[in-house]
Scaffold this active site. Structure first.
Site, short mmCIF file in Angstrom:
data_model
loop_
_atom_site.label_atom_id
_atom_site.label_comp_id
_atom_site.label_asym_id
_atom_site.label_seq_id
_atom_site.Cartn_x
_atom_site.Cartn_y
_atom_site.Cartn_z
N SER A 55 0.82 -1.21 0.00
CA SER A 55 0.00 0.00 0.00
C SER A 55 0.86 1.27 0.00
O SER A 55 0.32 2.38 -0.02
CB SER A 55 -0.91 0.01 1.24
OG SER A 55 -0.12 0.07 2.42
N TYR A 56 2.18 1.12 0.03
CA TYR A 56 3.05 2.30 0.11
C TYR A 56 3.09 3.02 -1.24
O TYR A 56 3.42 2.42 -2.26
CB TYR A 56 4.47 1.93 0.55
CG TYR A 56 4.60 1.64 2.02
CD1 TYR A 56 3.49 1.65 2.86
CD2 TYR A 56 5.84 1.37 2.58
CE1 TYR A 56 3.61 1.38 4.21
CE2 TYR A 56 5.97 1.09 3.94
CZ TYR A 56 4.85 1.10 4.74
OH TYR A 56 5.00 0.84 6.08
N GLY A 57 2.80 4.30 -1.18
CA GLY A 57 2.64 5.11 -2.39
C GLY A 57 1.27 5.77 -2.30
O GLY A 57 0.39 5.30 -1.59
N GLY A 63 2.25 0.93 -4.49
CA GLY A 63 3.22 -0.08 -4.89
C GLY A 63 4.52 0.51 -5.39
O GLY A 63 5.46 -0.22 -5.73
N LYS A 89 4.76 -5.66 3.48
CA LYS A 89 3.56 -5.89 4.27
C LYS A 89 2.36 -5.89 3.33
O LYS A 89 2.20 -4.97 2.52
CB LYS A 89 3.42 -4.80 5.33
CG LYS A 89 4.57 -4.78 6.33
CD LYS A 89 4.40 -3.78 7.44
CE LYS A 89 4.48 -2.35 6.97
NZ LYS A 89 5.80 -1.95 6.44
#
Length: 326
Positions: A55-57, A63, A89
């Site tokens: 979920s990073y971004g 992604g 994660k």
């Protein structure tokens, strides 16, 4: 434990939440060369664990952190390459509830990385709001290990009761839990002092990873009550927190000056001395160098006791992650 040796976990890692996040950290693509330099510097100095998440971004950049890590690790040719450990994660999105959805999610992460995920982690427990959802997600996590798609599995934001439950369930399938990740710093001692999660990790042979060891930058000493403050949400938090944490910052400053270290380095070293693997973030080479300066030395017991006391008597604490379970 053999799984940890295979994963080659160092004493400190690097968090990559900011790599692709516009909302909180002001990321844009022009930073990529600098981030590659950060990655190279970390690995060449033995900081080989990189923590990310699918979920990073922000927005269309979801992604992005994984994609950048995949590219950087492919292009890196220096020493320590064989020890690089990419830990991702997988988010417990509402539409993810089957074991297959977790396997598919991990395969998507592997595609962005250009290689298998080394350490796959459950980003948060759904026990606080949708306990029925978790069974399938955890089954999928164990499936990934059994199918040889990952070297190890870990959890994030789990408390001791939940951790014991999952450990028992995984043990029945012969799946070890390698790591547990919690928000842990001098401003967030709750998981260790109150929940006693470190004791449980030690009993079960699980490594504790400390995320946000610098409390989003509050423990760096770079900000004062008068400002200037960071932009956006962090600025609001800093305005609220800084007046109540000045005694802790004074103690940190005193220890840092006597050691000829920075406040950031002392804060990170405190986590290491507590037996955790801190994963401070770094967006610039300067920040990465400063983080690396936390390695190769140790606070003494008197300094740790002084900092513990200052932390315990601080009026303001960091808000706990809403997904943290008991």
């Amino acid at each position: 434990m053999q799984i940890c040796q295979e994963l080659s976990l160092p004493s400190m890692g690097c968090g990559t939440w900011a790599w692709g996040n516009r909302l909180l950290w002001g990321y844009d693509e022009s930073m990529d060369d600098q981030l590659q330099a950060v990655f190279n510097l970390c690995v060449s100095n033995g900081v080989t664990l990189f923590d990310t998440g699918d979920s990073y971004g922000t927005g269309r950049l979801n992604g992005r952190s994984e994609s950048l890590l995949g590219r950087f690790s492919r292009e890196y040719l220096g020493s320590g390459k064989e020890n690089i450990c990419i830990a991702t994660k997988l988010a417990a999105y509402p539409w993810r509830w089957t074991r297959q959805s977790m396997v598919s999610a991990c395969k998507s992460s592997a595609k962005r990385l250009g290689k298998n995920v080394d350490l796959v982690q459950m980003h948060w427990s759904t026990a606080n709001y949708a306990p029925w959802q978790e069974r399938g997600l955890l089954d999928g996590l164990a499936d990934l290990y059994e199918q040889g798609l990952v070297k190890g599995v870990g959890l994030s934001n789990y408390g001791p009761k939940q951790l014991k439950r999952v450990h028992q369930r995984f043990a029945e399938r012969g799946v070890p839990i390698a790591t547990l990740q919690v928000q842990y710093s001098l401003l967030s001692t709750y998981p260790v002092t109150e929940l006693e999660v470190k004791d449980v990790c030690d009993q079960l042979g699980i490594k504790l990873i400390a995320y946000s060891p610098l409390a989003l930058g509050l423990l760096t000493g770079k900000y004062s009550q008068k400002g200037p403050f960071p932009k956006g949400i962090r600025g609001l938090l800093f305005r609220q927190m800084l007046p109540g944490i000045s005694p802790l910052l004074a103690s940190l400053r005193e220890v840092a000056q006597s050691r000829n270290k920075t406040m950031s380095q002392v804060s990170i070293n405190w986590c290491i001395c507590k037996g955790a693997i801190p994963i401070p973030g770094a967006k610039s080479v300067e920040q990465a160098k400063e983080n690396i300066g936390a390695l190769g030395w140790e606070l003494n017991s008197g300094e740790i006791a002084e900092l513990d006391q200052a932390a315990a008597s601080t009026d303001k604490k960091m808000v706990q992650n809403i997904f943290q379970t008991r």
